[in-house]
Design an enzyme around this catalytic site. Structure first.
Site, PDB file in Angstrom:
ATOM      1  N   GLU A  63      -9.064 -12.027  -6.906  1.00 59.23           N
ATOM      2  CA  GLU A  63      -8.187 -10.852  -6.785  1.00 59.23           C
ATOM      3  C   GLU A  63      -6.956 -10.977  -7.679  1.00 59.23           C
ATOM      4  O   GLU A  63      -6.496  -9.986  -8.247  1.00 59.23           O
ATOM      5  CB  GLU A  63      -7.799 -10.644  -5.317  1.00 59.23           C
ATOM      6  CG  GLU A  63      -8.994 -10.185  -4.482  1.00 59.23           C
ATOM      7  CD  GLU A  63      -8.687  -9.993  -2.997  1.00 59.23           C
ATOM      8  OE1 GLU A  63      -7.539 -10.221  -2.576  1.00 59.23           O
ATOM      9  OE2 GLU A  63      -9.616  -9.606  -2.267  1.00 59.23           O
ATOM     10  N   ASN A  91      -2.041   0.251   6.867  1.00 60.07           N
ATOM     11  CA  ASN A  91      -1.512  -0.979   7.477  1.00 60.07           C
ATOM     12  C   ASN A  91      -0.636  -1.764   6.504  1.00 60.07           C
ATOM     13  O   ASN A  91      -0.587  -2.980   6.524  1.00 60.07           O
ATOM     14  CB  ASN A  91      -2.668  -1.822   8.035  1.00 60.07           C
ATOM     15  CG  ASN A  91      -3.741  -2.079   7.001  1.00 60.07           C
ATOM     16  OD1 ASN A  91      -3.541  -1.809   5.824  1.00 60.07           O
ATOM     17  ND2 ASN A  91      -4.863  -2.622   7.414  1.00 60.07           N
ATOM     18  N   LYS A  97       0.819  -1.214   0.000  1.00 60.76           N
ATOM     19  CA  LYS A  97       0.000   0.000   0.000  1.00 60.76           C
ATOM     20  C   LYS A  97       0.860   1.274   0.000  1.00 60.76           C
ATOM     21  O   LYS A  97       2.060   1.214   0.298  1.00 60.76           O
ATOM     22  CB  LYS A  97      -0.918  -0.022   1.231  1.00 60.76           C
ATOM     23  CG  LYS A  97      -1.966  -1.142   1.207  1.00 60.76           C
ATOM     24  CD  LYS A  97      -2.904  -1.043   2.412  1.00 60.76           C
ATOM     25  CE  LYS A  97      -4.001  -2.095   2.355  1.00 60.76           C
ATOM     26  NZ  LYS A  97      -4.930  -1.982   3.491  1.00 60.76           N
ATOM     27  N   TYR A 134     -12.744  -3.262  -2.878  1.00 62.86           N
ATOM     28  CA  TYR A 134     -13.255  -2.989  -1.528  1.00 62.86           C
ATOM     29  C   TYR A 134     -14.789  -2.905  -1.531  1.00 62.86           C
ATOM     30  O   TYR A 134     -15.372  -2.123  -0.780  1.00 62.86           O
ATOM     31  CB  TYR A 134     -12.634  -1.699  -0.985  1.00 62.86           C
ATOM     32  CG  TYR A 134     -11.186  -1.847  -0.561  1.00 62.86           C
ATOM     33  CD1 TYR A 134     -10.760  -2.926   0.231  1.00 62.86           C
ATOM     34  CD2 TYR A 134     -10.228  -0.904  -0.919  1.00 62.86           C
ATOM     35  CE1 TYR A 134      -9.434  -3.063   0.615  1.00 62.86           C
ATOM     36  CE2 TYR A 134      -8.894  -1.031  -0.531  1.00 62.86           C
ATOM     37  CZ  TYR A 134      -8.503  -2.103   0.234  1.00 62.86           C
ATOM     38  OH  TYR A 134      -7.187  -2.247   0.629  1.00 62.86           O
ATOM     39  N   HIS A 172      -2.208  -5.222   1.662  1.00 63.09           N
ATOM     40  CA  HIS A 172      -3.450  -5.987   1.532  1.00 63.09           C
ATOM     41  C   HIS A 172      -3.066  -7.439   1.307  1.00 63.09           C
ATOM     42  O   HIS A 172      -2.086  -7.722   0.614  1.00 63.09           O
ATOM     43  CB  HIS A 172      -4.269  -5.500   0.330  1.00 63.09           C
ATOM     44  CG  HIS A 172      -5.335  -6.477  -0.074  1.00 63.09           C
ATOM     45  ND1 HIS A 172      -6.552  -6.533   0.552  1.00 63.09           N
ATOM     46  CD2 HIS A 172      -5.328  -7.490  -0.997  1.00 63.09           C
ATOM     47  CE1 HIS A 172      -7.269  -7.513   0.026  1.00 63.09           C
ATOM     48  NE2 HIS A 172      -6.545  -8.118  -0.915  1.00 63.09           N
TER      49      HIS A 172
END
Ligand code: UDP
Ligand code: MG
Length: 160
Positions: free
Chosen positions: A131, A117, A14, A54, A120
């Site tokens: 995904e 965080n 991220k 998402y 993913h």
């Protein structure tokens, strides 16, 4: 003990990790575990792919902020392969809230935030398959013999 199922899973590095220069440290964790990297690329995410990725969060009040964060830099998408790898990567990733994630996990060692965080990771075998397809075209996932596998798995697991 079942010998395991060969799986692939998606990891996104991220924007917070890109900004903080953690790509190498994060990738090392997966390499050291014995996982096989079969796809990697840097990409900017548009609103449409984020809405799909998402979808379970699209109606949450924090979604616009999350989408803005995920577009603040390109991300690095990686596809990792191994026996039962979806579950293994989730464990290495740690729980969503970085400041409560287990020490030793990537989020536990590198993050303090719920949103920022660092990575993913796909949360189920079915989602992992969807995904990987979402972020990689067929020709971008590579098959090759990983020579060190003889030291990562036992002979009967290699033939699972
Ligand atoms: N997220 C957030 N606020 C929340 C919950 C989630 O910003 O209250 C973000 C966070 O970046 C998280 C992502 O949305 O990693 C996806 O949420 P999910 O519940 O799927 O957690 P994950 O599977 O990433 O642990
Ligand atoms: Mg999730």
């Amino acid at each position: 003990m079942p010998k395991g199922v060969l799986e692939q899973t998606l990891v996104l590095v991220k924007p917070d990790a890109i900004q903080r220069g953690l790509f190498g440290a994060i990738t090392s964790r997966f390499e050291q575990k014995g996982l096989k990297l079969v796809g990697v690329k840097m990409m900017a995410l548009d609103e449409a792919v984020l809405r799909e990725h998402y979808a379970h969060l699209a109606d949450k009040p924090f979604f616009p902020g999350l989408a803005k964060f995920m577009q603040s830099t390109p991300v690095i998408a990686m596809c990792w392969e191994g026996l039962d790898v979806v579950n293994t990567v989730r464990k290495i990733t740690g729980i969503t809230k970085g400041r409560e994630a287990e020490a030793g996990s990537i989020r536990g060692d590198f993050s303090m935030s719920v949103s920022c965080n660092v990575i993913h990771a796909s949360d189920s075998v079915a989602n992992a398959a969807a995904e990987v397809k979402r972020f990689f075209k067929g020709g971008e996932i590579h098959g090759y013999d990983k020579s060190e596998y003889v030291n990562v798995y036992a002979e009967d697991e290699l033939n699972a």
